[in-house]
Write an enzyme that holds these catalytic residues in place. Structure first.
Site, short mmCIF file in Angstrom:
data_model
loop_
_atom_site.label_atom_id
_atom_site.label_comp_id
_atom_site.label_asym_id
_atom_site.label_seq_id
_atom_site.Cartn_x
_atom_site.Cartn_y
_atom_site.Cartn_z
N GLY B 43 0.84 -1.20 0.00
CA GLY B 43 0.00 0.00 0.00
C GLY B 43 0.87 1.24 0.00
N ALA B 45 2.37 2.89 2.34
CA ALA B 45 3.59 2.80 3.12
C ALA B 45 4.54 1.77 2.50
CB ALA B 45 3.27 2.43 4.55
N ARG B 332 -14.01 13.37 13.80
CA ARG B 332 -14.76 12.17 13.45
C ARG B 332 -15.43 11.49 14.64
NH1 ARG B 332 -10.62 9.42 9.10
NH2 ARG B 332 -11.23 10.81 7.41
#
Lengths: 228, 643, 258
Positions: B43, B45, B332
């Site tokens: 991904g 990273a 959030r």
């Protein structure tokens, strides 16, 4: 240096060859159709046009070489691409639901050979009268050493129902072939971006209609004795 | 256990990364090709780290369980990536991004790491732009920004609603370039099953080729885990179906400490559950909250009505009401809990699943009036299309329905300032580590952290480790490798041989539902105690009654899932224990016992200002808690206030 | 609703596959297509039969994992929709659905509906990037890019690499995929130095993988879940021909692998 072999080996290169030769052939057919319209202006007009084309024999032969070469390359490209395409999908789908492809694009590989047969017969009919039987070039006449008696030859041929109908069908196939080919060739040559696409499509379909339609009108007019 | 974080303490925080970089050892360019590095995960990273290490000259092997590195779940991030560029001249700075991140994380992150993250954020934007990431631009040709939850400046860069995709494709292209150059060997469809540790050092991994089923080992001088988060422990989450805890859990079993597993983030704007067959939840970018207004009916009896039949005066724009300065853009966790609260009050909207309507409206009618449909379409067009495809409703005409869902996990393997876990030679980057986000991650910060770790941190800290070990000294035929391989194979054989009655998914669903109920948006001592009692029961049944058909050779998706669910069943217990032990509410961890009178999270800094790092002691055995104390010298401990 | 599913089953790469028919009852119209297959698989496992293997991951239409042909349409009948985003409300009670894997010699079937798409990665390896090492490039705003270029580049960059274009193409050509990457990078100033070499190298890899030629049918564009346009193919063809006829890019990788 331009590496012709490398271009030919790549599918995009082959495709470009097909498009470029298609463009040459398409250009020729436009002129050819326009010239044939002389048939509507009487025998003299048509024969004078025929004579003019043969006025400089070297030029006529040059044109034949270019067109013949283009045709050969066009066919060779088609054979190569068709093989590549078949190898790319050895196993067919059970169900196919076409969404965007058209009857014109999907029948290219069939309309092409019909047009080829037509071109061969058409040349035997009206150009290479020395080859083959009278069946192929009924009542063929020459104006002089170089120029055929175009009006007579054409009308005699196409008034025979078999030839007349064949010419009409072949030109319809030709129209199908061009309807897809004339747009596709611009893309294959990298010439049609988002902005030009509409214009290219309009122009290509207009010219296709003109060429195939023009030829069909001529053939039909002769077949039905509108032009005698 | 040594939990010193190795961040320089003798210099100002502003200089700590530069100082640290200078103090670290380097590897001579001519020697780099002698070192083998394993990167697990491709991904943001993993791909950025593998590519950068390849560019530096190391021999990199990169492993991914999908068919291509481009499939990694980073691709699904929609909204954007933060960077302290201050292009908008609205008062942003590295210091402010640092401050916002520490505060947004509810003071449970390490200051030095967060400061470094804010510092390198600006390099990421430059790097991605140079790679050809098509960020949104203004007509003048400069990069565009938007604001995002938890910040009062416009510092978020974006590529339509596909920022994660474009950044991942950038990292993927850099990775593929190194594959072409022969510096990175890519192993796709290959899943890590275990970490090999020898003499206290990570020296390799055991993998299963998902295409052939072959189990093999790979040796290296260092192992980098970039394997993402564990959100799928909840079964229903916005994570991709394949996301799992296996790589990090296996490293944990081999000695790596697992930190703060209870810090999970609930994303406030996801499409609500439609039925019991639901396989995953779909996130709608938080950027929607920039222009959308969240509301529910004031009266429960209005909930059944069509939204356009509810008069303006009868609507409760509860976020704007409760948090006037941040309004719809509050962080959030706050937005999520507020949604849960109104639905618990019976004011939720949408179809009832198991008797309750769990949904709130996110309304764009005002935005369309103010900006015009064209602008709204330009900003959110693809999200609106996605919503319509899933729900069959047109958000240009009917307000969207949203409900919170698990989205990101802040917890992960404990790492020091060098991103090295408690096992020397095992580095952990991206969401897989316990990260810089503390107890709550701000929007558009995940992409930032993944790329910061991969492009700009690990490529400096890994060589510092490599310089201390002899290149190529690892023997792949040593007993440690053989033992790990045998163990992994035995586990597969065990899974295949149970031949029970229940499917893998049924266990996963059972565990997930339980976790969501007892360890989701709000947690209680009672619920967590019950949870801790029930997980071992499910786990026991799994190991005696699961069915995995087919053969261990070749592709066997049930077997893949079974291995992952087995690890979730062990991990869940540690997570629940961490939630139980943390007797406070902070960020994504909300304990009902610890809240203020108005229902806001109540931290207990005197007792819990630490990162909880758990040490594995055996399945079903209580892990040992280690504490890394967190000091806040620059951002002073304060109660978050978004009112 | 009730469906009849005809699904291609193939044990492995070398096995001969065949269609199997499965009836499925109790399908909700709100299910996604893959959720419907989940339900089928749970039933199959219950009957002691191996579940149908299909690829999927994000289930929100962005990872590009999923995809198979439903009744002759890659990703099914809805335009601009991956199969994971396709919902059962599109179908009717009593429908018979035929599920086939992508079919192309460059995409060998690995199992059931799973195919090997690594050929697409290898095309990218040959030039689907800008050769810039991680480091400290100039400030991102130092190179201005017109919004128009940037937007068009983004249109092409939206490709998810699912392979539906190949599946839909009567020639199994990957020209839409290849050209989308060439256009994404070729439309940006950062992509100019390698623009023509990129087209040359990626095109040659495209052919080497055994994908077919482009006949401009347009099936790829119609099947593409992300609306990638065929105008990219025209642009890439132009770049390729430029590389062959006008400006010949140096061949072979550069010192650092570009």
């Amino acid at each position: 240096m331009i590496d012709v072999g490398r271009i030919w080996r790549s599918s995009a290169g082959t495709k470009a060859v097909m498009a470029a030769t298609g463009m040459i052939l398409f250009g020729f057919t436009i002129v050819h159709m326009l010239g044939n319209l002389n048939v509507f202006f009487g025998e003299k007009s048509m024969n004078d046009y025929g004579a003019m084309l043969h006025a400089v024999p070297e030029l006529a032969y040059f044109a034949r070489v270019v067109l013949g070469g283009a045709l050969v390359l066009h066919i060779a490209a088609m054979v190569k691409l068709l093989r590549q395409s078949q190898a790319a999908r050895p196993q067919a789908y059970k169900v196919v639901t076409p969404k965007a492809s058209t009857i014109y694009s999907r029948t290219m590989r069939f309309t092409g050979p019909v047009v080829l047969v037509f071109i061969v017969l058409h040349l035997l009919n009206l150009t290479f009268h020395g080859v083959g039987s009278d069946f192929l070039h009924p009542g063929f006449k020459m104006q002089n050493e170089h120029a055929p008696e175009a009006y007579h030859n054409l009308t005699t041929l196409l008034q025979m129902p078999m030839w007349g109908v064949f010419y009409i069908i072949a030109n319809a196939c030709f129209g199908f072939h061009l309807w897809h080919g004339a747009v596709a060739m611009f893309r294959s040559l990298g010439l049609s971006g988002e902005r030009q696409l509409g214009t290219v499509k309009m122009m290509a379909s207009g010219l296709t209609a003109l060429v195939a339609g023009g030829n069909i009108v001529i053939a039909t007019s002769i077949l039905l004795h509108v032009v005698k | 256990m040594d939990l010193s974080n190795k961040a320089p303490t003798d210099v100002d925080i502003r200089d700590s990364w530069e100082t640290h970089k200078f103090r670290m050892k380097l590897v001579n360019p001519a020697n780099r090709r002698k070192y083998n590095v394993i990167v697990v995960g491709s991904g943001l990273a993993g791909a950025s780290a593998a590519a950068t290490l390849g560019e530096h000259g190391y021999n990199v092997s990169c492993f991914a369980f999908q068919d291509s590195p481009r499939r990694a779940h980073s691709i699904a991030a929609q909204g954007g990536i933060n960077a302290a560029k201050n292009y908008q001249n609205d008062g942003d700075s590295v210091w402010r991004l640092f401050y916002d991140t520490v505060k947004g994380g509810d003071f449970r992150a390490r200051e030095a790491n967060v400061y470094r993250l804010a510092q390198v954020s600006v390099n990421i934007i430059d790097q991605a732009t140079a790679q050809g990431v098509p960020f949104a631009r203004e007509y003048g040709g400069t990069l565009a920004n938007r604001s995002f939850g938890g910040a009062q400046v416009s510092r978020t860069f974006y590529a339509r609603g596909q920022t994660g995709q474009q950044l991942l494709l950038g990292a993927y292209s850099a990775l593929e370039r190194q594959v072409n150059a022969g510096k990175v060997k890519m192993y796709s469809r290959t899943e890590m099953l275990d970490l090999v540790v020898e003499n206290g050092r990570a020296v390799g991994i055991v993998v299963r080729d998902l295409e052939t089923g072959a189990v093999t080992t790979h040796a290296a001088d260092a192992v980098v885990l970039a394997t993402g988060g564990y959100g799928n422990v909840f079964y229903l989450s916005t994570n991709a179906k394949g996301c799992n805890v296996t790589a990090t859990w296996r490293a944990h079993r081999r000695g790596a400490l697992f930190a703060n597993p209870c810090f999970t983030q609930i994303h406030p704007t996801c499409i609500p559950v439609a039925g019991s067959y639901q396989s995953k939840l779909t996130l709608m970018s938080e950027s929607l909250r920039n222009d959308g207004r969240v509301w529910v009916p004031k009266k429960a009896e209005d909930c059944g009505k069509a939204p356009d039949q509810i008069a303006e005066a009868d609507r409760d724009y509860y976020l704007e009401r409760k948090y006037p300065s941040f309004g719809n853009l509050c962080p959030r966790d706050i937005a999520s809990r507020a949604a849960k609260q109104v639905c618990d009050e019976g004011r939720g909207v949408g179809p009832k699943v198991e008797g309750v309507s769990r949904g709130v409206y996110l309304d764009f009618a005002d935005a369309i009036r103010r900006l015009g449909q064209k602008t709204v379409e330009e900003r959110y067009g693809n999200l609106f299309e996605m919503y319509e495809r899933i729900t069959g409703e047109d958000p240009y005409k009917v307000p969207m329905r949203m409900y919170p869902a698990v989205h990101y996990t802040m917890g992960g393997l404990w790492v020091d300032y060098n991103l090295q876990s408690s096992i020397p030679g095992c580095f952990v980057i991206g969401e897989a580590n316990f990260s810089d986000h503390g107890a709550n991650r701000l929007g558009a910060s995940a992409l930032m952290q993944g790329l910061a770790d991969g492009y700009f941190v690990l490529p400096f800290t890994l060589p510092n480790y490599l310089a201390g070990v002899k290149a190529g000294s690892v023997n792949a035929n040593s007993p440690a490798f053989k033992a790990a391989e045998t163990e992994a194979k035995a586990r597969i054989d065990k899974l295949m041989s149970i031949k029970g009655k229940r499917t893998v998914d049924s266990f996963h669903r059972e565990l997930g539902l339980l976790m969501w109920e007892k360890c989701g948006m709000a947690r209680t001592r009672e619920g967590l105690t019950e949870l801790l009692a029930r997980i071992p029961v499910i786990r026991e049944e799994f190991w005696s009654n699961v069915t995995v058909l087919g053969s261990p050779e070749g592709i066997n998706q049930s077997l893949e899932k079974a291995g992952r669910v087995a690890d979730f069943l062990e991990f869940a217990e540690t997570m629940a224990l961490d939630a139980l032990e943390r007797e406070e509410s902070c960020g994504g961890h909300f304990r009902e016992e610890h809240q203020t009178e108005d229902g806001e999270a109540l931290r207990h800094d005197d007792e819990f200002c630490y990162a909880a790092a758990w040490e594995f002691t055996g399945v079903g055995k209580r892990p040992i808690l280690h504490k890394e104390p967190l000091e806040f010298q620059h951002v002073h401990l304060a109660t978050r206030n978004y009112k | 609703m009730k469906l009849t599913l005809q699904i291609w089953r193939q044990a492995d790469k070398n096995a001969k596959g065949a269609f199997e028919t499965y009836p499925l009852d109790g399908v909700s119209e709100h299910m996604s297509f893959l959720e419907m297959l989940d339900v089928l698989n749970e039933q199959l496992i219950g009957q002691g039969k191996e579940p149908v293997a299909f690829e999927h991951d994000c289930r929100e239409g962005i990872c590009g994992c999923c995809g198979f042909v439903i009744n002759g349409s890659p990703h099914g009948p809805m335009p601009k929709t991956t199969v994971c985003q396709l919902h059962m409300r599109v179908f009717k009670d009593g429908d018979t659905l035929t599920l086939e894997p992508w079919r192309a010699s460059a995409f060998p079937v690995l199992k059931d509906l799973v195919v090997d798409r690594s050929a697409l990665d290898r095309i990218i390896q040959k030039g689907g990037y800008i050769s810039v090492n991680t480091g400290n490039p100039q400030d991102a705003n130092a190179v201005l890019v017109s919004k128009d270029c940037s937007d068009k580049s983004m249109d092409a960059a939206a490709c998810i690499g699912c392979g539906a274009c190949v599946a839909a193409c009567p020639n199994a050509s990957a020209m839409l995929f290849t050209s989308a990457k060439i256009a994404h990078l070729g439309l940006l100033p950062q992509g100019q130095p390698e623009r023509h070499k990129r087209a040359q190298d990626m095109f040659e890899q495209h052919d080497a993988e055994g994908f077919g030629p482009c006949s401009q049918h347009g099936e790829c564009e119609a099947a593409c879940p992300k609306g990638i346009k065929m105008t990219n193919i025209a642009m890439a063809n132009g770049d390729y021909l430029f590389s062959q006829l006008i400006w010949s890019p140096r061949t072979g990788p550069s010192a650092d692998g570009g």
